[in-house]
Design a protein around this motif. Structure first.
Motif, PDB file in Angstrom:
ATOM      1  N   HIS A  32     -73.022 -33.555  -1.413  1.00 18.98           N
ATOM      2  CA  HIS A  32     -72.683 -32.665  -0.306  1.00 18.98           C
ATOM      3  C   HIS A  32     -72.007 -33.438   0.808  1.00 18.98           C
ATOM      4  CE1 HIS A  32     -76.271 -30.346  -2.005  1.00 18.98           C
ATOM      5  NE2 HIS A  32     -75.174 -29.698  -2.345  1.00 18.98           N
ATOM      6  N   GLY A  33     -71.373 -32.701   1.695  1.00 18.80           N
ATOM      7  CA  GLY A  33     -70.678 -33.317   2.823  1.00 18.80           C
ATOM      8  C   GLY A  33     -70.687 -32.392   4.019  1.00 18.80           C
ATOM      9  N   TYR A  34     -69.642 -32.513   4.833  1.00 21.97           N
ATOM     10  CA  TYR A  34     -69.564 -31.721   6.049  1.00 21.97           C
ATOM     11  C   TYR A  34     -69.584 -30.216   5.783  1.00 21.97           C
ATOM     12  CZ  TYR A  34     -68.501 -35.583   9.259  1.00 21.97           C
ATOM     13  OH  TYR A  34     -68.565 -36.702  10.037  1.00 21.97           O
ATOM     14  N   LYS A  35     -68.963 -29.754   4.710  1.00 25.17           N
ATOM     15  CA  LYS A  35     -68.890 -28.315   4.465  1.00 25.17           C
ATOM     16  C   LYS A  35     -70.283 -27.700   4.381  1.00 25.17           C
ATOM     17  CE  LYS A  35     -67.148 -24.638   1.502  1.00 25.17           C
ATOM     18  NZ  LYS A  35     -67.937 -23.714   2.285  1.00 25.17           N
ATOM     19  N   GLU A  36     -71.131 -28.285   3.555  1.00 25.76           N
ATOM     20  CA  GLU A  36     -72.483 -27.747   3.386  1.00 25.76           C
ATOM     21  C   GLU A  36     -73.278 -27.828   4.686  1.00 25.76           C
ATOM     22  OE1 GLU A  36     -70.800 -28.758  -0.480  1.00 25.76           O
ATOM     23  OE2 GLU A  36     -71.007 -29.944   1.344  1.00 25.76           O
ATOM     24  N   LEU A  37     -73.143 -28.946   5.389  1.00 26.66           N
ATOM     25  CA  LEU A  37     -73.857 -29.124   6.650  1.00 26.66           C
ATOM     26  C   LEU A  37     -73.352 -28.147   7.710  1.00 26.66           C
ATOM     27  CD1 LEU A  37     -75.956 -30.730   8.219  1.00 26.66           C
ATOM     28  CD2 LEU A  37     -74.186 -32.422   8.703  1.00 26.66           C
ATOM     29  N   ALA A  38     -72.037 -28.036   7.842  1.00 30.96           N
ATOM     30  CA  ALA A  38     -71.451 -27.128   8.826  1.00 30.96           C
ATOM     31  C   ALA A  38     -71.796 -25.675   8.513  1.00 30.96           C
ATOM     32  CB  ALA A  38     -69.942 -27.314   8.886  1.00 30.96           C
ATOM     33  N   ASP A  39     -71.712 -25.293   7.241  1.00 32.69           N
ATOM     34  CA  ASP A  39     -72.061 -23.920   6.847  1.00 32.69           C
ATOM     35  C   ASP A  39     -73.515 -23.620   7.212  1.00 32.69           C
ATOM     36  OD1 ASP A  39     -69.516 -23.594   5.844  1.00 32.69           O
ATOM     37  OD2 ASP A  39     -70.120 -23.689   3.728  1.00 32.69           O
ATOM     38  N   PHE A  40     -74.401 -24.548   6.935  1.00 34.91           N
ATOM     39  CA  PHE A  40     -75.826 -24.353   7.223  1.00 34.91           C
ATOM     40  C   PHE A  40     -76.059 -24.195   8.725  1.00 34.91           C
ATOM     41  CE2 PHE A  40     -80.073 -26.051   8.155  1.00 34.91           C
ATOM     42  CZ  PHE A  40     -80.847 -25.202   7.388  1.00 34.91           C
ATOM     43  N   LEU A  41     -75.347 -24.988   9.529  1.00 34.88           N
ATOM     44  CA  LEU A  41     -75.525 -24.958  10.983  1.00 34.88           C
ATOM     45  C   LEU A  41     -74.687 -23.890  11.673  1.00 34.88           C
ATOM     46  CD1 LEU A  41     -75.541 -28.797  11.631  1.00 34.88           C
ATOM     47  CD2 LEU A  41     -77.513 -27.249  11.616  1.00 34.88           C
ATOM     48  N   GLY A  42     -73.800 -23.226  10.915  1.00 39.76           N
ATOM     49  CA  GLY A  42     -72.943 -22.207  11.503  1.00 39.76           C
ATOM     50  C   GLY A  42     -71.877 -22.800  12.400  1.00 39.76           C
ATOM     51  N   LEU A  43     -71.402 -23.984  12.057  1.00 34.94           N
ATOM     52  CA  LEU A  43     -70.388 -24.677  12.833  1.00 34.94           C
ATOM     53  C   LEU A  43     -69.125 -24.858  12.011  1.00 34.94           C
ATOM     54  CD1 LEU A  43     -72.685 -27.459  14.331  1.00 34.94           C
ATOM     55  CD2 LEU A  43     -71.788 -25.442  15.518  1.00 34.94           C
ATOM     56  N   PRO A  44     -67.999 -25.123  12.668  1.00 37.36           N
ATOM     57  CA  PRO A  44     -66.779 -25.391  11.902  1.00 37.36           C
ATOM     58  C   PRO A  44     -66.872 -26.741  11.190  1.00 37.36           C
ATOM     59  CG  PRO A  44     -66.373 -25.628  14.262  1.00 37.36           C
ATOM     60  CD  PRO A  44     -67.762 -25.107  14.116  1.00 37.36           C
ATOM     61  N   VAL A  45     -66.200 -26.826  10.072  1.00 40.52           N
ATOM     62  CA  VAL A  45     -66.164 -28.082   9.313  1.00 40.52           C
ATOM     63  C   VAL A  45     -65.258 -29.065  10.054  1.00 40.52           C
ATOM     64  CG1 VAL A  45     -65.539 -29.147   7.108  1.00 40.52           C
ATOM     65  CG2 VAL A  45     -66.527 -26.850   7.146  1.00 40.52           C
ATOM     66  N   PRO A  46     -65.735 -30.275  10.339  1.00 43.14           N
ATOM     67  CA  PRO A  46     -64.892 -31.258  11.033  1.00 43.14           C
ATOM     68  C   PRO A  46     -63.656 -31.618  10.211  1.00 43.14           C
ATOM     69  CG  PRO A  46     -67.195 -31.940  11.044  1.00 43.14           C
ATOM     70  CD  PRO A  46     -67.087 -30.771  10.119  1.00 43.14           C
ATOM     71  N   ASP A  47     -62.596 -32.007  10.919  1.00 39.41           N
ATOM     72  CA  ASP A  47     -61.364 -32.430  10.250  1.00 39.41           C
ATOM     73  C   ASP A  47     -61.491 -33.824   9.643  1.00 39.41           C
ATOM     74  OD1 ASP A  47     -60.036 -30.084  10.875  1.00 39.41           O
ATOM     75  OD2 ASP A  47     -59.285 -30.859  12.771  1.00 39.41           O
ATOM     76  N   ALA A  48     -62.347 -34.644  10.196  1.00 38.03           N
ATOM     77  CA  ALA A  48     -62.512 -36.023   9.712  1.00 38.03           C
ATOM     78  C   ALA A  48     -63.232 -36.029   8.367  1.00 38.03           C
ATOM     79  CB  ALA A  48     -63.316 -36.829  10.721  1.00 38.03           C
ATOM     80  N   PRO A  49     -62.940 -37.003   7.525  1.00 33.38           N
ATOM     81  CA  PRO A  49     -63.656 -37.089   6.253  1.00 33.38           C
ATOM     82  C   PRO A  49     -65.117 -37.439   6.476  1.00 33.38           C
ATOM     83  CG  PRO A  49     -62.216 -38.983   6.544  1.00 33.38           C
ATOM     84  CD  PRO A  49     -61.948 -38.058   7.685  1.00 33.38           C
TER      85      PRO A  49
END
Length: 64
Positions: A32-49
């Motif tokens: 997992h990465g930012y997508k899963e974390l951002a989706d869970f937190l209801g935040l946008p996915v960061p542009d940085a890797p």
């Protein structure tokens, strides 16, 4: 080491039993990465890797 694994499994089961599924993110490093974390937190996915450290190559100095 087996005692540590057993203790982790007991703790993990307690957490999964106590925390409602919609409030628990089971995050698998390396999968997992930012997508899963951002989706869970209801935040946008960061542009940085997503940072990837402690790879096998980076950690080989400890083993070798």
């Amino acid at each position: 080491m087996l005692r540590a694994v057993a203790a982790f499994k007991v703790w993990d089961a307690k957490v999964r039993a106590a925390v409602p599924p919609d409030q628990l993110l089971v995050f698998e490093t390396g999968k997992h990465g930012y997508k899963e974390l951002a989706d869970f937190l209801g935040l946008p996915v960061p542009d940085a890797p997503y940072p990837r450290t402690n790879s096998a190559a980076e950690f080989s100095f400890v083993i070798g």
